[in-house]
Write an enzyme that holds these catalytic residues in place. Structure first.
Site, PDB file in Angstrom:
ATOM      1  N   ILE A  22       0.829  -1.209   0.000  1.00  0.00           N
ATOM      2  CA  ILE A  22       0.000   0.000   0.000  1.00  0.00           C
ATOM      3  C   ILE A  22       0.866   1.263   0.000  1.00  0.00           C
ATOM      4  O   ILE A  22       0.406   2.343   0.330  1.00  0.00           O
ATOM      5  CB  ILE A  22      -0.982  -0.003   1.180  1.00  0.00           C
ATOM      6  CG1 ILE A  22      -0.252  -0.016   2.525  1.00  0.00           C
ATOM      7  CG2 ILE A  22      -1.893  -1.221   1.078  1.00  0.00           C
ATOM      8  CD1 ILE A  22      -1.176   0.238   3.712  1.00  0.00           C
ATOM      9  N   ARG A  30      12.782  -6.846  14.962  1.00  0.00           N
ATOM     10  CA  ARG A  30      13.830  -6.711  13.947  1.00  0.00           C
ATOM     11  C   ARG A  30      13.297  -5.885  12.786  1.00  0.00           C
ATOM     12  O   ARG A  30      12.194  -6.110  12.302  1.00  0.00           O
ATOM     13  CB  ARG A  30      14.291  -8.058  13.421  1.00  0.00           C
ATOM     14  CG  ARG A  30      15.370  -7.853  12.368  1.00  0.00           C
ATOM     15  CD  ARG A  30      15.867  -9.104  11.703  1.00  0.00           C
ATOM     16  NE  ARG A  30      16.286 -10.130  12.629  1.00  0.00           N
ATOM     17  CZ  ARG A  30      17.457 -10.146  13.272  1.00  0.00           C
ATOM     18  NH1 ARG A  30      18.328  -9.181  13.113  1.00  0.00           N
ATOM     19  NH2 ARG A  30      17.742 -11.146  14.085  1.00  0.00           N
ATOM     20  N   ILE A  31      14.107  -4.949  12.361  1.00  0.00           N
ATOM     21  CA  ILE A  31      13.717  -4.113  11.237  1.00  0.00           C
ATOM     22  C   ILE A  31      14.243  -4.776   9.968  1.00  0.00           C
ATOM     23  O   ILE A  31      15.446  -4.922   9.778  1.00  0.00           O
ATOM     24  CB  ILE A  31      14.281  -2.686  11.418  1.00  0.00           C
ATOM     25  CG1 ILE A  31      13.753  -2.062  12.732  1.00  0.00           C
ATOM     26  CG2 ILE A  31      13.936  -1.828  10.224  1.00  0.00           C
ATOM     27  CD1 ILE A  31      12.247  -1.958  12.853  1.00  0.00           C
ATOM     28  N   GLY A  63       7.073  -5.338  12.413  1.00  0.00           N
ATOM     29  CA  GLY A  63       6.401  -4.419  11.488  1.00  0.00           C
ATOM     30  C   GLY A  63       6.166  -3.084  12.157  1.00  0.00           C
ATOM     31  O   GLY A  63       5.877  -3.021  13.351  1.00  0.00           O
ATOM     32  N   GLY A  86       4.917   1.322  11.496  1.00  0.00           N
ATOM     33  CA  GLY A  86       4.171   2.300  10.706  1.00  0.00           C
ATOM     34  C   GLY A  86       3.358   3.115  11.682  1.00  0.00           C
ATOM     35  O   GLY A  86       3.721   4.225  12.070  1.00  0.00           O
ATOM     36  N   GLU A  87       2.267   2.493  12.127  1.00  0.00           N
ATOM     37  CA  GLU A  87       1.325   3.216  12.974  1.00  0.00           C
ATOM     38  C   GLU A  87       1.924   3.741  14.273  1.00  0.00           C
ATOM     39  O   GLU A  87       1.560   4.807  14.752  1.00  0.00           O
ATOM     40  CB  GLU A  87       0.140   2.290  13.265  1.00  0.00           C
ATOM     41  CG  GLU A  87      -0.658   2.067  12.002  1.00  0.00           C
ATOM     42  CD  GLU A  87      -1.557   0.863  12.061  1.00  0.00           C
ATOM     43  OE1 GLU A  87      -1.023  -0.253  12.167  1.00  0.00           O
ATOM     44  OE2 GLU A  87      -2.778   1.040  12.008  1.00  0.00           O
TER      45      GLU A  87
END
Ligand code: MOS
Length: 741
Positions: A463, A628-629, A702, A704-705
């Protein structure tokens, strides 16, 4: 890949530019609205001009006679559509459950009451303007003061009210947030093709499988006769998670007319037709002992929802586990209004919730005369008190101390307005944040090909967050390949059933299915190798061989391993395939063994020029403990974008409704202000990078938010430090600060 092997990864964890970047910058990436087909017609919906009432008549004759017009649909003209139960686990979720044109009731301004279809977009727009309706109008319920219809207890432990009464230091404050609109640059778009009794929808959706299921169920079509394609989307922020009415409108028109239909929403329609973060009011009561230890937390919230749909903004999401408190009570409730149905917007629940609780904590620090970082450190805890289980990996303390260090917090003078630089008053504020770490059930498939490349497929979507790249990195890591040797196909329901792109869960959800698919492909390769008459591993059985790093070798032997492409060529095979899936953890009803959450801290500097009442956010340091990124470049980009969105939330964003008509009054990007490049401060984003191996073998959670969570509070806390004005209602208005100017 074993747990120990994660220590030396070759591509995961290194910064990678987006693999799909060249397609986007060269204009080749095909977004839903870019699709074109022979005979395609354009559809434009007509919106109600009242917010509450009943349609008496709709006048469509004038529109029907206009040039190029092929059809005007009103109630009863489209194929029958059913309501859908709406279950996220079943991937049938929809927030606005009423199908379009279902009855003559109008429940919000702009509700679609007709659909015009014409040869060109201009003709369709002109004809849509010519459709008019006669209404029996009622006074809309749009009172911005919210009272919950039926408040419910969401979390409770101990005696929160008693402990609050007994606490020597208290805060009791109310916070409000104006409705926020997602406003991705790409507006919602559907191109519907009905051919051979099969419906194909080119759609701007964050969830192709869910969209397919909802549309099939709504239209009464077998799911195998509905295909949804969403290869690229121009952002969603949650606004494109669940289907909205434009999609069944376009589908229905395509089915009736037998022609491809393109329906692209206008910017003003984005303000009522496709969800928003609702208006929210919250009350937070904190009680502490003189050392700042929380004795009681009470958090009560209410959000606006539409007349027909019960959308809940779970503002208490983070309240019960972010800090230690023996006594706690969280309640939530809804107030029904004549507005469009709200929906998930980036960090639903936790983002507005943390604005209130992290503001209240700042107020408590002031009441205690305690440093706000110290107050948070004093209330850290390593057990999730909701379930009395440990966190799998919680480093909130380190987020706070690392952030304080990078920001220079030790130099902070706590007195209001005491710090300045270049003629501006500086305010420094802090807030902590948290966001769930969870997986969704997801399947994937992989082809290993004789040219040494691999192809990963799943019906999930990118997205704009970097999923193509993440999937390529995971597969490349497991196969010992370079990223550019992995092709990734997403965003098509013909691919193995995938997960939604939501809740910052997709990255964590992809690791297991891709790993399982790679293992299955390895098994298939071994089987092919030993079953031919020229077994390259002379006489070895499947159990004697292992597939690792893209190579097949004898277990324990020292014979050289064969790369999958060498082996495929020897076997004269073009490819082998493997499929795999991973289970979800999201929404599990049973008590977890450990609690998986991400954490973080934001440190914000605002610069305040009282002479001209000018405020800007000048500097932000954000530290995130997000597992982990996988791709630090994309992860940083996610957090930076989210922090900038937090600036919008704190300073600019808010939909305004006309109290007579219920119309969103600032339904455009000039009057509804979002943060732009000019508002972007000096941003320092740092990841702690502790793998969370509870969630998957790479330890990815993960992100983002979480970058938006807490940001608005850190900003308004900084504003208080600069000006002495406590902002409890978002967005901040400059007039709120005039008294301090
Ligand atoms: Mo996000 S609100 O889960 O797209």
């Amino acid at each position: 890949m074993s747990e120990t092997a994660t220590a030396d990864l070759s591509v995961v964890g290194k910064a990678h530019a987006r693999v799909e970047g060249p397609l986007k910058v060269s204009g080749v990436a095909d977004y839903a609205a870019d699709r074109d087909f022979p005979g395609l017609l354009h559809a434009v919906p007509v919106g109600a001009t009242i917010a509450s009432g009943r349609i008496k008549t709709i006048e469509t004759d004038r529109a029907r006679q206009m040039p190029g017009v092929r059809a005007v649909f009103t109630r009863g003209d489209l194929p029958p559509m059913s309501r859908v139960t709406g279950d996220m686990a079943e991937q049938t979720k929809v927030d606005e459950k009423r199908p379009p044109l279902d009855d003559d009731e109008v429940r919000y301004y702009g509700q679609f009451i007709a659909l015009v279809v014409a040869d060109t977009l201009e003709q369709a727009k002109a004809a849509a303007e010519a459709v008019s309706a006669d209404y029996e109008a009622r006074t809309p319920a749009i009172d911005p003061q919210l009272v919950a219809d039926k408040p419910e207890v969401v979390h409770e432990r101990g005696d929160a009210a008693g402990a609050f009464d007994a606490a020597p230091v208290k805060v009791d404050a109310a916070y409000a947030i104006a409705p926020e609109v997602h406003n991705p640059i790409e507006t919602h778009a559907t191109v519907a093709v009905w051919e051979d009794e099969t419906l194909t929808l080119y759609e701007s959706t964050q969830a192709v499988v869910n969209h397919r299921n909802v549309l099939a169920d709504m239209l009464g079509l077998p799911r195998e006769r509905v295909r949804v394609v969403s290869r690229f989307i121009g952002s969603g922020f949650g606004g494109k998670l669940w289907p909205w009415t434009q999609s069944p409108l376009a589908a229905g028109a395509a089915m009736v007319l037998g022609r491809p239909i393109k329906l692209v929403l206008s910017r003003p329609m984005m303000f009522h037709a496709v969800g928003h973060r609702p208006r929210i009011q919250q009350r937070v009561r904190l009680g502490a002992d003189p050392d700042g230890r929380l004795m009681s937390i009470q958090h009560d919230y209410v959000n606006e929802t539409s007349i027909l749909d019960d959308y809940t903004e779970h503002c208490g999401e983070a309240t019960a586990h972010l800090y230690r408190s023996p006594n706690l009570r969280v309640t939530g409730g809804l107030a029904h209004r004549n507005v469009g149905t709200p929906t998930s917007m980036r960090g639903p629940g936790a983002v507005p919730g943390l604005f209130a609780t992290e503001s209240a904590l700042d107020e408590l620090a002031l009441a205690l005369r305690m440093d706000p970082v110290e107050l948070r450190l004093a209330n850290d805890i390593d057990v999730d008190q909701r379930y009395s289980v440990p966190f799998s990996s919680r480093h909130l303390k380190e987020c706070l101390t690392t952030g304080a260090e990078r920001f220079g917090w030790a130099r902070r003078d706590p007195a209001i307005g005491a710090m300045s630089k270049d003629g501006e008053v500086l305010g420094w504020g802090v807030a902590a944040c948290t966001w769930q770490g969870a997986r969704l059930g997801c399947s994937a498939s992989i082809d290993l090909r004789e040219d040494g490349s691999a192809r990963v497929t799943t019906a999930s979507q990118d997205i704009g967050t970097g999923t193509y790249t993440v999937a390529a990195l995971i597969a490349a890591e497991l196969l010992g390949l370079q990223t550019d040797q992995v092709e990734v196909a997403l965003g098509d329901t013909r691919l193995p059933a995938g997960a939604i792109s939501g809740g910052s869960m997709l990255t964590a959800s992809l690791v297991e299915p891709i790993s399982a698919a790679v293992e299955a492909a390895g098994k298939a390769l071994i089987k092919a190798a030993i079953s031919g008459k020229d077994n390259p591993f002379s006489g070895a059985d499947a159990e004697d061989l292992a597939f690792e790093n893209g190579r097949v070798a004898r277990k324990g032997g020292n014979a050289p391993a064969l790369r999958f492409d060498e082996l495929l060529r020897m076997l004269k095979l073009g490819r082998v395939n493997g499929s795999g899936s991973g289970e979800g953890t999201f929404g599990q009803k049973s008590k977890p063994k450990v609690s998986t959450q991400s954490f973080g801290a934001h440190f914000v500097e605002v610069a305040w020029r009282p002479q001209i009442a000018r405020l800007r956010v000048s500097r932000v340091v954000t530290v995130i403990d997000g597992g982990r990124i996988i791709n630090p470049l994309a992860a940083r980009n996610q957090i930076e974008g989210a922090v900038v969105m937090g600036i919008g939330m704190a300073l600019f964003e808010g939909a305004e409704y006309d109290h007579r008509s219920g119309a969103p009054m600032n339904a455009n990007l000039a009057d509804y202000v979002v943060a732009t490049h000019a508002d972007v401060p000096d941003l320092d984003v740092c990841f702690l990078d502790y793998p969370d191996l509870e969630l998957n073998r790479l330890g990815a959670r993960g992100v983002g938010e979480i970058g938006l969570a807490g940001t608005a509070a850190a900003i308004t806390n900084a504003v208080h430090h600069a000006t002495g004005v406590r902002i409890r209602s978002l967005p901040l208005r400059i007039e709120d600060l005039l008294a301090a100017a």
